[in-house]
Scaffold this active site. Structure first.
Site, mmCIF file in Angstrom:
data_model
loop_
_atom_site.group_PDB
_atom_site.id
_atom_site.type_symbol
_atom_site.label_atom_id
_atom_site.label_comp_id
_atom_site.label_asym_id
_atom_site.label_seq_id
_atom_site.Cartn_x
_atom_site.Cartn_y
_atom_site.Cartn_z
ATOM 1 C CE1 TYR A 99 -4.337 -1.445 0.489
ATOM 2 C CE2 TYR A 99 -2.980 -3.168 1.441
ATOM 3 C CZ TYR A 99 -4.175 -2.735 0.916
ATOM 4 O OH TYR A 99 -5.229 -3.609 0.804
ATOM 5 C CG HIS A 100 -1.319 4.659 1.012
ATOM 6 N ND1 HIS A 100 -2.295 3.713 0.862
ATOM 7 C CD2 HIS A 100 -1.593 5.299 2.164
ATOM 8 C CE1 HIS A 100 -3.132 3.781 1.868
ATOM 9 N NE2 HIS A 100 -2.726 4.733 2.683
ATOM 10 C CD GLN A 101 3.041 8.090 2.603
ATOM 11 O OE1 GLN A 101 4.208 8.161 2.917
ATOM 12 N NE2 GLN A 101 2.456 8.999 1.857
#
Ligand SMILES: CC(C)(COP(=O)(O)OP(=O)(O)OC[C@H]1O[C@@H](n2cnc3c(N)ncnc32)[C@H](O)[C@@H]1OP(=O)(O)O)[C@@H](O)C(=O)NCCC(=O)NCCS
Length: 185
Positions: A99-101
């Site tokens: 996922y993001h980050q």
């Protein structure tokens, strides 16, 4: 690894992605994987500077920073994308979702040729998690949101927290990872 299988992967892993045309036009995680593959082609033929320019463009367009030296298997998906970083010596197996980050990075103290993680098949790494160092994440493992993982995670286990601790320990012997098979052949 092709357009159809990329779209199938997004449909299977992202409940918000419904139409093929919508995915093609707007799924920035998928676009990031495409641009990474282009940069990887140049990296493999030793045109490192071209590869790095393309990967910089990738970061500019999608918010995803994948070093062209990283090796990534089939059906890889990045959801949301922004802020995801994958380091030069990272190795990722098949069917991995991140996922993001998320960062697959180094600890900062290690300059060796294996300073980033290896991530086995079917692993899920949740939003904001940092997986640091030349560690091994076993098949089917799950890494919780915002975890900081500094040690190996066994197959089928779930790790959460800072530093990450195992909250669910799966069957460690049941490690069936394409990365390990490749290393043995
Ligand atoms: C790691 C994860 C997959 C675990 O899910 P699960 O197996 O269903 O685990 P549970 O929710 O039953 O939680 C088990 C325990 O771990 C704790 N826990 C779960 N996720 C945690 C996290 N990210 N950080 C710290 N603790 C966490 C819970 O509080 C619970 O603790 P308790 O037993 O003391 O009550 C999930 O919590 C997670 O992080 N998902 C994030 C997915 C994501 O990134 N979504 C973004 C979409 S945009």
């Amino acid at each position: 690894m092709g357009l159809r299988s990329d779209i199938r992967t997004v449909k299977a892993k992202d409940p918000a992605a419904k139409s093929t045309i919508g995915i093609l036009l707007t799924h920035n995680g998928m676009h990031a994987v495409w641009i990474y593959r282009l940069s990887r082609l140049f990296w493999k033929i030793k045109l490192g500077i071209v590869a790095k320019i393309i990967s910089n463009l990738n970061r500019f367009l999608t918010g995803v920073d994948i070093h062209p030296g990283a090796r990534i298997g089939k059906n890889f998906m990045i959801d949301h994308g922004s802020g995801t970083v994958i380091g030069e010596t990272a190795v990722i197996g098949n069917n991995v979702l991140i996922y993001h980050q998320v960062t697959l990075g180094g600890t900062g103290n290690d300059k060796s040729s294996r300073r980033h993680p290896s991530v086995c098949d079917n692993v899920m790494i949740a939003a904001g998690a940092k997986v640091l160092g030349g560690i091994h994440i076993g098949t089917n493992a799950k890494i919780g949101a915002n975890a900081v993982v500094l040690k190996d995670v066994p197959a089928n286990a779930t790790a959460v927290g800072i530093p990450a601790r195992i909250i669910f320990n799966g069957d460690v012997n049941n490690e069936n990872c394409s990365l390990i098979k490749k290393a043995q052949t």
